[in-house]
Design a protein around this motif. Structure first.
Motif, mmCIF file in Angstrom:
data_model
loop_
_atom_site.group_PDB
_atom_site.id
_atom_site.type_symbol
_atom_site.label_atom_id
_atom_site.label_comp_id
_atom_site.label_asym_id
_atom_site.label_seq_id
_atom_site.Cartn_x
_atom_site.Cartn_y
_atom_site.Cartn_z
ATOM 1 N N SER A 132 16.636 -40.175 -24.598
ATOM 2 C CA SER A 132 17.095 -41.309 -25.398
ATOM 3 C C SER A 132 16.937 -40.960 -26.867
ATOM 4 O O SER A 132 15.943 -40.336 -27.267
ATOM 5 N N VAL A 133 17.926 -41.352 -27.677
ATOM 6 C CA VAL A 133 17.875 -41.155 -29.129
ATOM 7 C C VAL A 133 18.172 -42.508 -29.779
ATOM 8 O O VAL A 133 19.135 -43.182 -29.413
ATOM 9 N N TYR A 134 17.333 -42.908 -30.742
ATOM 10 C CA TYR A 134 17.551 -44.202 -31.404
ATOM 11 C C TYR A 134 17.280 -44.091 -32.902
ATOM 12 O O TYR A 134 16.570 -43.188 -33.358
ATOM 13 N N SER A 135 17.849 -44.996 -33.657
ATOM 14 C CA SER A 135 17.546 -45.177 -35.080
ATOM 15 C C SER A 135 17.688 -46.673 -35.345
ATOM 16 O O SER A 135 16.870 -47.464 -34.887
ATOM 17 N N ASP A 136 18.765 -47.062 -36.054
ATOM 18 C CA ASP A 136 19.062 -48.488 -36.173
ATOM 19 C C ASP A 136 19.993 -48.933 -35.049
ATOM 20 O O ASP A 136 20.365 -50.097 -34.949
ATOM 21 N N THR A 137 20.402 -47.967 -34.196
ATOM 22 C CA THR A 137 21.167 -48.255 -32.982
ATOM 23 C C THR A 137 20.587 -47.408 -31.847
ATOM 24 O O THR A 137 19.865 -46.442 -32.106
ATOM 25 N N TYR A 138 20.922 -47.760 -30.630
ATOM 26 C CA TYR A 138 20.534 -46.939 -29.475
ATOM 27 C C TYR A 138 21.643 -45.909 -29.335
ATOM 28 O O TYR A 138 22.675 -46.147 -28.740
ATOM 29 N N GLU A 139 21.421 -44.719 -29.930
ATOM 30 C CA GLU A 139 22.489 -43.742 -30.121
ATOM 31 C C GLU A 139 22.902 -43.008 -28.839
ATOM 32 O O GLU A 139 24.061 -42.630 -28.691
ATOM 33 N N PHE A 140 21.934 -42.800 -27.947
ATOM 34 C CA PHE A 140 22.251 -41.973 -26.774
ATOM 35 C C PHE A 140 21.258 -42.252 -25.662
ATOM 36 O O PHE A 140 20.072 -42.475 -25.907
ATOM 37 N N TYR A 141 21.768 -42.246 -24.427
ATOM 38 C CA TYR A 141 20.900 -42.365 -23.261
ATOM 39 C C TYR A 141 21.444 -41.499 -22.133
ATOM 40 O O TYR A 141 22.652 -41.504 -21.858
ATOM 41 N N ALA A 142 20.569 -40.726 -21.498
ATOM 42 C CA ALA A 142 20.919 -39.981 -20.286
ATOM 43 C C ALA A 142 19.747 -40.100 -19.331
ATOM 44 O O ALA A 142 18.594 -39.885 -19.725
ATOM 45 N N SER A 143 20.011 -40.466 -18.087
ATOM 46 C CA SER A 143 18.954 -40.623 -17.087
ATOM 47 C C SER A 143 18.417 -39.252 -16.677
ATOM 48 O O SER A 143 18.998 -38.213 -17.015
ATOM 49 N N GLU A 144 17.336 -39.257 -15.915
ATOM 50 C CA GLU A 144 16.646 -38.015 -15.558
ATOM 51 C C GLU A 144 17.377 -37.288 -14.424
ATOM 52 O O GLU A 144 17.552 -37.844 -13.343
ATOM 53 N N LYS A 145 17.759 -36.056 -14.703
ATOM 54 C CA LYS A 145 18.385 -35.196 -13.698
ATOM 55 C C LYS A 145 17.880 -33.763 -13.907
ATOM 56 O O LYS A 145 17.343 -33.444 -14.968
ATOM 57 N N GLY A 146 18.089 -32.911 -12.913
ATOM 58 C CA GLY A 146 17.566 -31.547 -13.004
ATOM 59 C C GLY A 146 18.608 -30.456 -12.977
ATOM 60 O O GLY A 146 18.263 -29.276 -12.986
ATOM 61 N N SER A 147 19.897 -30.826 -12.982
ATOM 62 C CA SER A 147 20.938 -29.807 -12.849
ATOM 63 C C SER A 147 21.125 -29.010 -14.142
ATOM 64 O O SER A 147 20.812 -29.486 -15.236
ATOM 65 N N ASP A 148 21.665 -27.793 -14.001
ATOM 66 C CA ASP A 148 21.958 -26.961 -15.172
ATOM 67 C C ASP A 148 22.969 -27.653 -16.090
ATOM 68 O O ASP A 148 22.842 -27.590 -17.325
ATOM 69 N N ARG A 149 23.958 -28.280 -15.502
ATOM 70 C CA ARG A 149 24.982 -28.967 -16.291
ATOM 71 C C ARG A 149 24.360 -30.079 -17.139
ATOM 72 O O ARG A 149 24.710 -30.246 -18.314
#
Length: 308
Positions: A132-149
């Protein structure tokens, strides 16, 4: 080399991934000198034995070599899930990098490389990672995964975090930590990189951190700062204009005249954070951008072993 050319250099995340791998490999090769002696040989295959567990899977050969008890891991075991959180507010892009500096010599660059280092460790141990990346907005979210991609996608995002368009971004930590807590559904280790510069009431921030602990998550806060200027307030004694990078407020002063008072206030601030984190059973690790990444990896491995 300016920041733009450095970002070009690490484009396609290859340089970032290579750099992280070099740091981790150096750390693992030196593990025989650390409390993790013996852990590196079968790094992805073993976990530390916890008293009370079945002794059925203890690796006695490894015990003979290391005098420490480890159990063999099996593919069907549930691996760790780790969610990395990066504060991407304007204050995290301090200090402004000079042409001869590396991208990881300011707070955001240090946090990005530290995150890539932890991702490398997670990958070696077949663990899942989210971001997760945030500042004055919630800039990015990715759930937990283990794949190379998935790893490549997150590395690409981390590279993008380094770019700072000069726009003033305040920190809305309280709002977004609560949102992130709602997004992490399965028990995870939650790792936050932040400089703890907030506009909100500190009690609200700690309540938000406590929210991250719901579902029995383990929370680690890496408090990232620049020791020379933000802790020691070390400037030459010429009149300077200090500008708040998040609010634009300005103040003119001689640094030497206020250095002692400033240091006392900052040390008290750090102590308050440490004490409160201890009360909430949150692991607090202050780390300056001029420190080595071994501190990050050691703290992570210690907390992972406690996580169970």
């Amino acid at each position: 080399m300016n920041l733009e050319s450095q970002i070009q250099k690490i484009s396609s995340f290859e340089h970032l991934e290579l750099l992280a791998n070099q740091i981790v490999e150096g750390f693992i090769s030196g593990m025989h000198k650390s409390p993790f002696h013996g852990f590196s040989a079968e790094f992805a295959e073993h976990k530390i034995y916890n008293p009370g567990e079945s002794t059925k899977h203890i690796d006695w050969k490894l015990f003979a070599k290391t005098d420490r008890l480890y159990t063999k891991r099996y593919e069907e075991e549930t691996n760790l899930r780790c969610h990395l959180i990066i504060d991407n507010s304007s204050s995290m892009h301090y200090p402004q990098l000079k042409d001869n500096q590396q991208f990881y010599e300011n707070k955001i660059g240090f946090s990005v490389l530290a995150s890539a280092v932890l991702m490398n460790l997670l990958k070696k141990q077949r663990d899942a990672v989210g971001l997760s990346v945030y500042s004055d907005t919630y800039e990015f979210y990715a759930s937990e995964k283990g794949s190379d991609r998935h790893h490549r996608m997150i590395l690409s995002k981390l590279e993008g975090v380094l770019a700072h368009n000069g726009q003033t971004k305040k920190t809305d930590t309280v709002t977004f930590l609560h949102q992130i807590a709602e997004n992490i559904h399965r028990r995870s280790m939650v790792v936050l990189f932040t400089d703890m510069f907030q506009n909100e009431d500190s009690e609200k921030i700690f309540k938000a951190l406590q929210h991250l602990k719901h579902n029995k998550h383990k929370v680690v806060v890496f408090h990232v700062y620049d020791k020379k200027t933000e802790l020691n307030f070390s400037f030459d004694n010429t009149p300077r204009k200090f500008i708040d990078v998040e609010t634009g407020e300005e103040i003119n002063l001689f640094a030497e005249n206020t250095q002692e008072m400033y240091q006392k206030k900052v040390e008290a601030f750090f102590k308050t954070i440490e004490t409160t984190c201890m009360q909430y059973q949150i692991k607090y690790v202050p780390v300056s951008v001029d420190e080595k990444f071994e501190k990050i990896m050691t703290a992570y491995l210690v907390e992972k072993q406690k996580f169970g």
